[in-house]
Design an enzyme around this catalytic site. Structure first.
Site, mmCIF file in Angstrom:
data_model
loop_
_atom_site.group_PDB
_atom_site.id
_atom_site.type_symbol
_atom_site.label_atom_id
_atom_site.label_comp_id
_atom_site.label_asym_id
_atom_site.label_seq_id
_atom_site.Cartn_x
_atom_site.Cartn_y
_atom_site.Cartn_z
ATOM 1 N N HIS A 111 -4.139 6.908 1.532
ATOM 2 C CA HIS A 111 -4.379 5.533 1.115
ATOM 3 C C HIS A 111 -5.777 5.097 1.574
ATOM 4 C CE1 HIS A 111 -3.896 1.457 0.077
ATOM 5 N NE2 HIS A 111 -4.022 1.041 1.326
ATOM 6 N N ASN A 150 -9.815 -1.455 -1.150
ATOM 7 C CA ASN A 150 -8.376 -1.185 -1.069
ATOM 8 C C ASN A 150 -7.688 -1.806 -2.290
ATOM 9 O OD1 ASN A 150 -5.669 -1.015 -0.427
ATOM 10 N ND2 ASN A 150 -5.847 -1.927 1.604
ATOM 11 N N CYS A 183 0.814 -1.222 0.000
ATOM 12 C CA CYS A 183 0.000 0.000 0.000
ATOM 13 C C CYS A 183 0.843 1.266 0.000
ATOM 14 C CB CYS A 183 -0.923 0.020 1.214
ATOM 15 S SG CYS A 183 -2.044 -1.379 1.238
HETATM 16 N N1 ACO Z 1 -18.093 -9.946 8.159
HETATM 17 C C1 ACO Z 1 -18.652 -10.133 9.352
HETATM 18 N N2 ACO Z 1 -17.956 -10.310 10.490
HETATM 19 C C2 ACO Z 1 -16.611 -10.288 10.387
HETATM 20 C C3 ACO Z 1 -15.948 -10.098 9.145
HETATM 21 C C4 ACO Z 1 -16.744 -9.923 8.004
HETATM 22 N N3 ACO Z 1 -16.239 -9.715 6.779
HETATM 23 N N4 ACO Z 1 -14.621 -10.116 9.363
HETATM 24 C C5 ACO Z 1 -14.451 -10.315 10.685
HETATM 25 N N5 ACO Z 1 -15.659 -10.416 11.299
HETATM 26 C C6 ACO Z 1 -15.926 -10.624 12.715
HETATM 27 C C7 ACO Z 1 -14.754 -11.188 13.478
HETATM 28 O O1 ACO Z 1 -14.719 -12.593 13.349
HETATM 29 C C8 ACO Z 1 -15.019 -10.726 14.886
HETATM 30 O O2 ACO Z 1 -15.970 -11.584 15.458
HETATM 31 P P1 ACO Z 1 -15.877 -11.995 17.032
HETATM 32 O O3 ACO Z 1 -15.994 -10.690 17.773
HETATM 33 O O4 ACO Z 1 -17.030 -12.912 17.212
HETATM 34 O O5 ACO Z 1 -14.529 -12.643 17.187
HETATM 35 C C9 ACO Z 1 -15.717 -9.376 14.698
HETATM 36 O O6 ACO Z 1 -16.175 -9.361 13.335
HETATM 37 C C10 ACO Z 1 -14.822 -8.189 14.969
HETATM 38 O O7 ACO Z 1 -13.612 -8.361 14.262
HETATM 39 P P2 ACO Z 1 -12.438 -7.342 14.406
HETATM 40 O O8 ACO Z 1 -11.275 -7.828 13.603
HETATM 41 O O9 ACO Z 1 -12.204 -7.015 15.821
HETATM 42 O O10 ACO Z 1 -13.076 -6.047 13.697
HETATM 43 P P3 ACO Z 1 -12.470 -4.607 13.520
HETATM 44 O O11 ACO Z 1 -13.429 -3.620 14.043
HETATM 45 O O12 ACO Z 1 -11.048 -4.514 13.973
HETATM 46 O O13 ACO Z 1 -12.463 -4.428 11.937
HETATM 47 C C11 ACO Z 1 -10.982 -4.557 10.010
HETATM 48 C C12 ACO Z 1 -11.745 -5.330 11.122
HETATM 49 C C13 ACO Z 1 -11.995 -3.880 9.115
HETATM 50 C C14 ACO Z 1 -10.190 -5.577 9.222
HETATM 51 C C15 ACO Z 1 -10.059 -3.516 10.645
HETATM 52 O O14 ACO Z 1 -9.320 -4.079 11.694
HETATM 53 C C16 ACO Z 1 -9.114 -2.880 9.643
HETATM 54 O O15 ACO Z 1 -9.517 -2.158 8.755
HETATM 55 N N6 ACO Z 1 -7.794 -3.061 9.808
HETATM 56 C C17 ACO Z 1 -6.816 -2.443 8.958
HETATM 57 C C18 ACO Z 1 -6.793 -2.934 7.529
HETATM 58 C C19 ACO Z 1 -5.646 -2.254 6.796
HETATM 59 O O16 ACO Z 1 -5.372 -1.096 7.015
HETATM 60 N N7 ACO Z 1 -4.907 -2.945 5.940
HETATM 61 C C20 ACO Z 1 -3.675 -2.259 5.492
HETATM 62 C C21 ACO Z 1 -3.345 -2.243 4.194
HETATM 63 S S1 ACO Z 1 -3.299 -3.738 3.358
HETATM 64 C C22 ACO Z 1 -1.775 -3.892 2.545
HETATM 65 O O17 ACO Z 1 -0.844 -3.161 2.695
HETATM 66 C C23 ACO Z 1 -1.641 -5.106 1.635
#
Ligand code: ACO
Length: 333
Positions: A260, A290, A114
């Protein structure tokens, strides 16, 4: 002293729209969860026959058209991508062929996920300032959709990514130009590798490929979302503060930020922390997700086309991604 500037941009996204509702049919997820957590409504996924190089070519043709240039006017290519159409060679060489360049120009490949855009821009700006080249094509082109685990097991990652390409042409700025790159800063921290990666197939395996291996989680992107989120907000805020201070600007001097597009909430937090109004940025995450290396040039191209960024504006770009890697740039557009 020589300076460089962004002369034109272009982008291309596949026509196949995949909505959150489409994903609901593939895995246990919901439009509500995806929108709330990330801001994404839909993304584009390639169909058979579409390639990383092909998308890059279409985006490049737009940038060449906008600058009234031909492929032979490009002195070098810097191609950012997680994985091009082949394991090797890199996408830069493949694009050089597709562009139909009549001369063998150099092609660099950047693998900074990214953060590919700030890394590529720093390289292009340095090569132009030092007089090595006059005009460089920066490319980010990415196909994620064919590498995602589209079952419930991979839902935390697979709902976030989309396919697309974005490019810009960077060239030597005319003397006294009001458009020029002011600075770029890029950084990395390998400690963060474990939070966002694909393990396999790895050359650490002997041999790398084995028959009848189960395609377990290790063959798909692994992400510890919360760790990535926290680091993204921290590093993007830090590097924006550093680049502004180093160049004698305050956040309130900034006319526009191209951030980004990994998560709308990350960008809201960064803009809040920097006290830059949210209207001073543009988002493509709702419709493209993304697209890693392609995201900043796609978003910037749209913002320019919409008249949100004008020549002479003080524009900052900021990115964070796997590695960890991150970077920022500051320019008079
Ligand atoms: N649909 C429904 N539920 C989901 C999904 C989904 N697609 N994915 C995860 N969940 C569930 C999880 O299993 C978890 O359930 P649990 O509480 O029963 O265990 C719950 O939702 C909460 O999951 P979290 O991971 O805590 O959710 P969070 O609020 O942190 O959001 C997210 C997740 C969107 C991935 C976030 O953490 C994020 O955006 N992180 C950064 C991503 C990023 O910046 N990537 C960088 C660039 S990528 C690169 O460089 C290649």
């Amino acid at each position: 002293m020589r300076k460089s500037y962004i002369r034109s941009l272009g982008h291309f996204v596949p026509s196949n729209v995949v909505t959150n509702f489409d994903l609901e049919k593939m895995m246990e997820t919901s439009d509500e969860w995806i929108q709330q957590r990330s801001g994404i409504k839909e993304r584009r996924w390639v169909e058979p026959g579409e390639t990383t190089t092909g998308m890059a070519l279409k985006a490049t043709q737009e940038a060449l058209r906008k600058a009234d240039l031909k492929a032979d006017d490009i002195d070098a290519i810097i191609f950012g991508c997680l994985l091009s159409d082949y394991i090797f060679p890199g996408g830069g060489c493949l694009l050089q062929k597709e562009l139909g360049c009549s001369k063998p120009i150099p092609a660099f490949d950047i693998r900074n996920q990214c953060s590919a855009f700030p890394y590529s821009l720093q390289l292009a700006d340095s090569l132009i300032r030092s007089g090595v080249y006059n005009r460089i094509l920066i490319v980010g082109s990415e196909i994620h959709s064919t590498s995602l685990d589209k079952t419930t097991r991979g839902r935390d990652v697979s709902v976030l990514f989309g396919d697309g390409a974005g490019v810009c042409i960077v060239e030597a700025a005319p003397e006294n130009s009001k458009s020029f790159i002011i600075d770029t800063i890029v950084q990395s921290e390998g400690e963060g590798c474990q939070y966002l990666m694909i393990h396999n197939p790895s050359p650490m395996n002997h041999p790398r490929m084995q028959a009848n291996v189960e395609l377990d989680e290790s063959f798909y992107p692994h992400m510890e979302g919360r760790a990535v989120f926290k680091n993204a907000v921290t590093r993007m805020c830090q590097i924006m503060g550093t680049i502004l201070q180093k160049n004698g600007f305050k956040p309130s001097d900034v006319d526009f930020v191209v951030a980004h597009q990994a998560n709308m909430r990350i960008n809201q937090m960064v803009m809040n922390e920097l006290k830059i109004p949210f209207e001073k940025t543009h988002h493509t995450i709702e419709k493209y997700g993304n697209t890693t290396a392609a995201t900043i040039p796609i978003t910037m191209n749209e913002a320019v086309d919409l008249g949100k960024i004008k020549r002479g504006d003080l524009v900052a770009t900021v990115a964070f991604g796997a590695g960890f890697t991150w970077g920022a740039s500051l320019m008079r557009f």
